[in-house]
Design a protein around this motif. Structure first.
Motif, PDB file in Angstrom:
ATOM      1  N   PHE A  58      45.022  46.589  39.224  1.00 35.87           N
ATOM      2  CA  PHE A  58      45.282  45.678  40.098  1.00 35.87           C
ATOM      3  C   PHE A  58      45.735  45.796  41.385  1.00 35.87           C
ATOM      4  N   ALA A  59      46.184  46.750  41.625  1.00 38.62           N
ATOM      5  CA  ALA A  59      46.758  47.409  43.236  1.00 38.62           C
ATOM      6  C   ALA A  59      45.483  47.460  43.975  1.00 38.62           C
ATOM      7  N   MET A  60      44.687  48.261  43.294  1.00 38.12           N
ATOM      8  CA  MET A  60      43.312  48.357  44.171  1.00 38.12           C
ATOM      9  C   MET A  60      42.367  47.452  44.326  1.00 38.12           C
ATOM     10  N   LEU A  81      36.795  50.790  42.177  1.00 42.99           N
ATOM     11  CA  LEU A  81      37.908  51.712  41.459  1.00 42.99           C
ATOM     12  C   LEU A  81      38.876  50.968  40.596  1.00 42.99           C
ATOM     13  N   GLY A  82      39.378  49.839  41.097  1.00 47.91           N
ATOM     14  CA  GLY A  82      40.479  48.970  40.530  1.00 47.91           C
ATOM     15  C   GLY A  82      39.913  48.427  39.227  1.00 47.91           C
ATOM     16  N   VAL A  83      38.587  47.996  39.629  1.00 53.63           N
ATOM     17  CA  VAL A  83      37.904  47.168  38.285  1.00 53.63           C
ATOM     18  C   VAL A  83      37.574  48.301  37.155  1.00 53.63           C
ATOM     19  N   LEU A  84      37.301  49.548  37.693  1.00 54.43           N
ATOM     20  CA  LEU A  84      36.813  50.368  36.660  1.00 54.43           C
ATOM     21  C   LEU A  84      38.081  50.753  35.917  1.00 54.43           C
ATOM     22  N   VAL A  85      38.955  50.831  36.508  1.00 53.18           N
ATOM     23  CA  VAL A  85      40.564  51.185  35.941  1.00 53.18           C
ATOM     24  C   VAL A  85      41.072  50.261  34.970  1.00 53.18           C
ATOM     25  N   LEU A  86      40.679  48.989  35.313  1.00 50.44           N
ATOM     26  CA  LEU A  86      41.237  47.686  34.649  1.00 50.44           C
ATOM     27  C   LEU A  86      40.272  47.888  33.326  1.00 50.44           C
ATOM     28  N   TRP A  87      39.139  48.041  33.412  1.00 50.34           N
ATOM     29  CA  TRP A  87      38.010  47.808  32.371  1.00 50.34           C
ATOM     30  C   TRP A  87      38.618  49.031  31.174  1.00 50.34           C
ATOM     31  N   PHE A  88      38.998  50.149  31.869  1.00 48.56           N
ATOM     32  CA  PHE A  88      39.596  51.429  31.179  1.00 48.56           C
ATOM     33  C   PHE A  88      40.866  50.976  30.570  1.00 48.56           C
ATOM     34  N   GLY A  89      41.458  50.284  31.226  1.00 44.39           N
ATOM     35  CA  GLY A  89      42.816  49.961  30.655  1.00 44.39           C
ATOM     36  C   GLY A  89      42.727  48.688  29.558  1.00 44.39           C
ATOM     37  N   TRP A  90      41.746  48.056  29.606  1.00 40.74           N
ATOM     38  CA  TRP A  90      41.627  46.871  28.664  1.00 40.74           C
ATOM     39  C   TRP A  90      41.422  47.691  27.337  1.00 40.74           C
TER      40      TRP A  90
END
Lengths: 472, 472, 472
Positions: free
Chosen positions: B66-68, B259-268
């Motif tokens: 979210f931050a990114m 970067l943020g979207v891929l981190v979110l996808w990972f976190g999901w």
């Protein structure tokens, strides 16, 4: 393991196949009832499943690593394009591997490809039953006691990796939609076929070629496909001067590149130890260490090699050195000692420092070093199994490599695997790229390349608050 | 499961509640003694716990995503402010959810809110005992055999997500301390109440509304709260021209956004599969795949829709498309087939591309597309349960949705849930934002907005080595 | 636990040590045969192993956090150098800890250091056998039932952290190769010795000093070593004006810094809960929560303190506040209540805001605040065990601290640990840094410092598309 097999037969076999033989069960009914076996087996399956899923998540996360490495090593004006390619390639891979790739790779078939349950991963399958209890059309994966969708997700993440490797090598001049078409072809048709040869019960697997986590199956396949594309695309404008000298084109953000490499290193702890596809505690611990030591050793040897050859500790060499070690240890990670992994890493780090200028001498322009990392070290890593494998590490698999008294037999099979997969992938990729070039074109216009693909293909900039200076 | 329940009763029930009934235990004492049961049950609890904790860590990691995404999609001059908001909101959420939110959400109470063990998560609780063996005041969570603090951490990470969603929509013009106050209110009071309705044993849960991982509980709640704030704040200066046209305000760093979207996808992969709160191997494997396929499909459909509508493959649409698919699959992830998840994703990706210009036509200025992603697709995802749920996937839960022959009953309950949660959250949020506006003010001064909130609110720049050019 | 020990004896002891005593086994042979015990124990070992490995991966990932925090808080012209240092330091650590560090730290020896199995981690070891069944030369680690290489990887990741802490404090003026030499010394020789005192069976451990996850062993050791280096290096050019005032030197990228802090927070979920080195479900759940709450509380108290002292909510203080809370809770995380962790965090956040200007008043120039975070709060966290430990949390370990009626005994031992480790590390580090200064030099030339270490040491820029403006 014998106990587990018996338990699996009790729990799954009895219900699903009628092949349970409680009379001959070594445990005997009083001490090991069906209900207790159910709890034990469910625990084992759950344990393996969370390991495989978490490893799959880590491999998925490598998409971030590739995105950051590739865009960081290219120029700011092409960043949006590279990022878009990275998203599209994994999305395409997800649908294509589901629609057809999985089945071609792991469906029961002949020595060359899968023929059963090809479409939409929908063939019969009673996973997590294993071994003789398994009933389904994906027998090549019947050794791991995890549910079907766990197998699928882990393998999907691998398939996405192979396609992503191509992205970096062809960056800064390829048409967006042409790249999309090739991505579909490699994940749907090319990667699964050679994958079937080595992991899907195909001819190389039967022959006795070993590639634990995919130095060949994933990395060199991506590398060969990229090589064909790079040759047909030609170098970026201005890369090679008329006087024969090479103009270095620096990446626009080394912080992003370093971030990407650390994400990849982190993700590789899923890639390699996860390829056990089971929580085999001794194996996964040792593989995690060999993976890490090869990366560390390669990072150091690349630093030293760059310092000696280029007269400075070049950061891009340090970073690509780490990746080279990771690629090289991917095939042998399970079969070698920790000391062996260090030596493999040391060699890999030097190889990447030698390979980068070699490709430049050949006028093969690879903006991110993908060929030096994934192709050169994918080949080396696969051969390293034939050199460094020690039968004592994982008995009943590779046997000894050349350096452990095993002679040339294993090395020969590894070399055959490298050559056949390389020949097949390069030839098909060359044909596919050629068809794309003839029909929709491969390369953006000269003006677009100079102005950047971000504006040309996507109508936007990656850093408008800063790039605005360039255009205003 | 029956065996596990019996074992749990043996181990925990015997010690804690005196309700163990070994005589009627189907396993019989000789084959399944208390000590063996202890080992088996401890293994099961440990397995579930590491799954839940690792999933909680992944959901926590979504804070980075979210931050990114939020700072990347805004201008460089507001970056410090957005990042500070992201840290503060999760820190506030941690303390507020501990102090009161957890108890309001999961404490035993009435149909509307929790009334027992409200303060400091300190009510009686003998987790990991489950079912009838559970003794405590947080009965709504007595179905998962993990320790209390594992339940708490997982739910805390979710509560933080809801609050963070607001942050992006109100960015680039909200006062820092006003945002802090609202963050406290949403996590301490608003999110827990509607969460109680659906997950805490409240009236919607009893009615038979299903929201597996929170399309409504988390995402649309964040969206409704943001919508109220955006309306009261008004659009950013210069966003809508007097002639009625819309001025695009580009984000300053698409690499960070990607970067943020891929981190979110990972976190999901923690968010959705982790919502089993148990290592149920079949469920978590399937949910991981439905989650991934929806994201991939939405990414592609958003690409195509943007190409058709905007005449270019807009990267921000590709990225928000991925997120739209993830939000939409969050409610139905456990109840639909893989094919169903692909269709849900395809729709979500189109929805987000349509929603962004729709909000602009309404003069609702959402700098990062949070409303299009979390509100629109949170609503769609919740309704999608009523359309795509298949009773065969998880028997005994949703039953069939409309497309699987279940008629309109489930869809109606889902719609009622969407409407009641939306009405409640929007009304309360509007009131709270209004009070804040009347007392401390909502919006920074015109000068500060033009100069950037980084200098105005925090006295620093995010990129002084580069922004220095702007000011000098 | 008694049952597990018995089972471990049955499985490992029988095979390896001949000390199995089935006759006195409380389970009795009929109900608990060797084969069933094997399945149960293998499950337990596998569960512990995946927990420890995943925690190790998270701790490894903290390398990314350190790299981003350190380079983000420094100037753009030194970015390549800082990133290169971060890679090299972990690679050096990997080889050095394998070659000698592990053995010095965990090898059986005397009160001061390990003496057996020192070289190449190759001593006898029958892990995962535990307790009396353990046969090997690394007895200090015989309490965790994971394979040898899992122990090694987890500890290696910790060793790397200690060395990385130094990197930030000496940034922007140290010679690259001088830093490499020191990194080798700290990982190979210094960190293992004090680590032996506290975790390897040494004199402080025997005395009853407690440091659960390394506030002293890792963080303050890194801090003391950095302090010696900073003193010998001197401040950066221009940091302290002749009139006595301090010139703030801003970091070049607060987005990277924020990213780094969130990655570190995420990684700390491996650092602290992983230090159980076993999937003890109650402990790991509670520790994950105390870790998170301390970070959140410290983030908030640092925000408030900065707002009061500096008149603005300074983002670098918010970020370093979070890290301060994490460092401070590292030693006490397992021994304190959740409420205790909140108080510890609140104190830590204030401490870091006070420490940063204090070091500046002392003319100790630490570009990234590493001393304020790791040294000050490493000391505070270690002492906090003596204040906040509650015997009820983890009976049989620390006993009660001062605030829980335990008097000054525990606090005294903690203080002794802090002082002795600090004295030893600072003295040796000062000597080593001095030798390096005398032989190869510590500090780059004035011209290189002004122009940036990226061009001076590495011949490249981190952001050539943007920095090019500066130089052209």
């Amino acid at each position: 393991m014998k106990v587990l097999m018996a338990a699996l037969v009790l729990v799954f076999g009895g219900a699903l196949m009628g092949i349970a033989e409680p009379a001959s069960d070594p445990l005997g009914p009083p001490a090991f009832t069906g209900e207790m076996a159910e709890m034990l087996v469910n625990g084992k399956v759950a344990l393996d499943t969370i390991w495989v899923l978490l490893a799959a998540f880590l491999v998925f996360f490598m998409n971030l690593g590739f995105a950051m490495v590739e865009s960081g090593l290219c120029r700011a004006k092409n960043t949006v394009n590279i990022l878009a390619k990275n998203f599209i390639v994994f999305s395409i891979a997800s649908l294509a591997f589901w629609a057809i790739g999985w089945g071609l790779m792991f469906g029961d078939g002949n020595a060359v490809m899968g023929l059963n349950g090809v479409l939409f991963a929908s063939g019969a399958d009673n996973s997590p039953a294993i071994g003789e209890s398994y009933a389904g059309v994906y027998s090549a994966m019947n050794w791991t006691s995890v549910p079907f969708w766990a197998k699928f997700l882990f393998q999907l993440a691998f398939a996405g990796t192979a396609a992503t490797i191509v992205s970096g090598a062809v960056a800064e001049r390829i048409k967006f939609h042409s790249f999309i078409v090739f991505s579909f072809v490699i994940v749907a048709l090319m990667y699964p076929v050679t994958g079937h040869w080595i992991w899907g019960g195909g001819w190389l697997q039967k022959l006795g070629m070993w590639d634990f986590a995919g130095s060949t199956v994933v990395h060199s396949v991506g590398g060969w496909a990229a090589l064909a594309g790079v040759i047909l695309l030609g170098p970026r404008l201005g890369k090679y001067r008329k006087d024969g000298s090479v103009r270095p084109i620096f990446g626009h953000n080394m912080s992003m590149t370093a971030l990407g490499v650390l994400v990849l290193w982190f993700g590789w702890f899923g890639f390699n130890p996860g390829s056990t596809m089971a929580a085999n505690f001794n194996d996964i611990s040792r593989i995690a260490v060999t993976t890490n030591m090869a990366a560390a050793a390669a990072s150091l040897s690349a630093t030293v090699a760059a310092w000696l050859l280029l007269k400075k500790p070049d950061l891009s060499m340090i970073l690509n050195g780490s990746l080279a070690g990771l690629v090289a240890i991917t095939a042998p990670c399970a079969y070698v000692t920790v000391a062996g992994s260090v030596v493999i890493g040391l060699v890999a780090g030097v190889l990447v420092v030698l390979a980068v200028p070699m490709f430049d001498r050949l006028r093969i322009d690879d903006p991110v070093g993908a060929l030096s990392v994934h192709l050169v070290n994918g080949v080396f890593g696969t051969l390293a199994v034939g050199l460094f494998a020690s039968d004592a590490i994982m008995p009943g698999t590779t046997g000894n490599g050349l350096f452990y008294g095993g002679g040339l037999s294993l090395l020969g099979k590894q070399a055959l695997g490298v050559a056949s997969v390389g020949l097949f992938t390069f030839a098909i990729a060359f044909a596919v790229w050629s068809i794309i070039r003839a029909t929709m074109g491969l390369r953006v216009s000269r003006d677009e390349e100079v102005g950047g693909l971000d504006v040309g293909e996507h109508g936007m900039e990656a850093y408008p608050d800063f790039q605005g200076f360039l255009t205003k």
